[in-house]
Design an enzyme around this catalytic site. Sequence first.
Site, PDB file in Angstrom:
ATOM      1  NE  ARG A  51      -2.641   0.726   3.410  1.00  0.00           N
ATOM      2  CZ  ARG A  51      -2.217   1.523   4.577  1.00  0.00           C
ATOM      3  NH1 ARG A  51      -1.958   2.771   4.486  1.00  0.00           N
ATOM      4  NH2 ARG A  51      -1.834   0.669   5.585  1.00  0.00           N
ATOM      5  CE1 TYR A 105     -14.423   9.154 -18.456  1.00  0.00           C
ATOM      6  CE2 TYR A 105     -13.055   9.673 -16.423  1.00  0.00           C
ATOM      7  CZ  TYR A 105     -14.101   8.776 -17.354  1.00  0.00           C
ATOM      8  OH  TYR A 105     -14.448   7.492 -16.774  1.00  0.00           O
ATOM      9  CG  ASP A 177      -6.105  13.311 -18.312  1.00  0.00           C
ATOM     10  OD1 ASP A 177      -5.387  12.807 -18.829  1.00  0.00           O
ATOM     11  OD2 ASP A 177      -7.177  12.913 -17.322  1.00  0.00           O
ATOM     12  CE  LYS A 202      -9.149   4.922 -20.714  1.00  0.00           C
ATOM     13  NZ  LYS A 202      -9.204   5.404 -19.405  1.00  0.00           N
TER      14      LYS A 202
HETATM   15  C1  LIG Z   1      -8.977  11.645 -20.255  1.00  0.00           C
HETATM   16  C2  LIG Z   1      -9.216  10.571 -19.173  1.00  0.00           C
HETATM   17  N1  LIG Z   1      -8.700  10.585 -17.731  1.00  0.00           N
HETATM   18  C3  LIG Z   1      -8.813  10.067 -16.831  1.00  0.00           C
HETATM   19  C4  LIG Z   1      -9.738   8.861 -17.006  1.00  0.00           C
HETATM   20  C5  LIG Z   1     -10.094   7.754 -15.784  1.00  0.00           C
HETATM   21  O1  LIG Z   1      -9.185   6.779 -15.971  1.00  0.00           O
HETATM   22  P1  LIG Z   1      -9.499   5.358 -15.071  1.00  0.00           P
HETATM   23  O2  LIG Z   1     -10.676   4.802 -15.998  1.00  0.00           O
HETATM   24  O3  LIG Z   1      -8.181   4.536 -15.498  1.00  0.00           O
HETATM   25  O4  LIG Z   1      -9.777   5.537 -13.849  1.00  0.00           O
HETATM   26  C6  LIG Z   1     -10.217   8.707 -18.214  1.00  0.00           C
HETATM   27  C7  LIG Z   1     -10.949   7.408 -18.365  1.00  0.00           C
HETATM   28  O5  LIG Z   1     -11.545   7.225 -19.472  1.00  0.00           O
HETATM   29  C8  LIG Z   1     -10.028   9.406 -19.098  1.00  0.00           C
HETATM   30  O6  LIG Z   1     -10.327   9.371 -20.583  1.00  0.00           O
END
Ligand SMILES: Cc1ncc(COP(=O)(O)O)c(C=O)c1O
Length: 389
Positions: A51, A105, A177, A202
């Site tokens: 952890r 998102y 991001d 991803k």
């Molecule tokens: C641009 C973006 N940031 C963050 C996330 C969140 O990622 P996770 O599904 O791994 O929690 C996503 C999920 O699709 C995303 O498209």
Amino acid sequence: MTPRTGPGLSTLSIHGRPRRQADWTPAVMPIYQSATFRNPVGSDEEVIYTRYGNNPNQVDLARKYALLEGAEQAIFVASGMAATALAHLAVLRPGDHLVSSRWIYGGTRLLFDSEFARLGIEVTYVDPDMKRAWRKAVNANTRAIFVEALTNPTLRVIDVPAIAKVTQDQGIALIVDSTFASPVNFRPLEHGADIVITSATKFLNGHSDIIAGAVAGTASVIDEVTRLMRVWGPSIDPHAAWLTERGMKTLALRVERANSNALTVAKWASQRAEFAAVHHPGLATHPDHALATKLFDGYGGLVGLVLKGGAAAAQRFASRLRVITHAPSLAGVESLISEPRLTSHKAASPEERAALGIPDGFLRLSCGCEDSADIIADLMLGLEAVRAR
Ligand SMILES: Cc1ncc(COP(=O)(O)O)c(C=O)c1O
């Protein structure tokens, strides 16, 4: 920006920083599938506990990712959402103010609107097309600006260096991001960002078989994210860390293939009358094509396809696909397609989605590593299904 020196991204993603390794040690990092590690009796050194993020799989993976982003340090956590939450909580306190891009998102939007509001963190949304709006939105309590470098799902490109001028002038953090771009196509820290977030679910992993996230930045920011991770608990499992590291070895190859497949598909789709719009920053007609060409090393593996005929047409289209999988998420070796109105942007009203450029009939295609001819043949089957009505 200082030019990158040392090994290239492909080499780094395979070896980390290449170094002499002891004889008879495994050529591939084993999985340390262990919650805890033996301690010397009486030692007051930090214990190793999964952890805490100090399991060897977690440490090795984080080191590699930091090298790819050109960051001092990085940390992996259990999901992209955990990375987004902890990166922000590392710089924001109750009473603070965050300026965020409106083009983000849906899950991140939900985090800001429901949880940050509850914590007393105020968020102001800015339309990135209004160039002067960033500076105007900053007030005495603003601690950070948040953007997605390549936006989900409309694939607009955000002018990170221009926003970095604002954050640097104001002495606040720029959090980016960069999930959709991946470090192969864009490295925000080279352009003035302070913190990079990625959903490692991803491109980093690239095989649609784990959920993970990462944050990269200065040692002091990552120490704070690590402290929060230890307290709140979303560490990455060693097996997921191992799979992510294995996936990262082919990161550059996969991203280059996805880039080329997406550009081929986007050019093909833009010639088809069945689509009301095709979004891809590699198209000369895309509003951010020049900016993408300046900032990015590749235009990314995603294409936004807006079918004439709305939601009904999109459903007939998706039902006919065989190579492309109808599923949310993106950036795996397999092509994936989804309707943002039912997935990432389900929480927004149809009017809000339309204002964001996501009308019904919008399909988000994540090109995988298949042959582009097979992806296009599958899309043609989808178009046939729409016509056959
Ligand atoms: C641009 C973006 N940031 C963050 C996330 C969140 O990622 P996770 O599904 O791994 O929690 C996503 C999920 O699709 C995303 O498209």
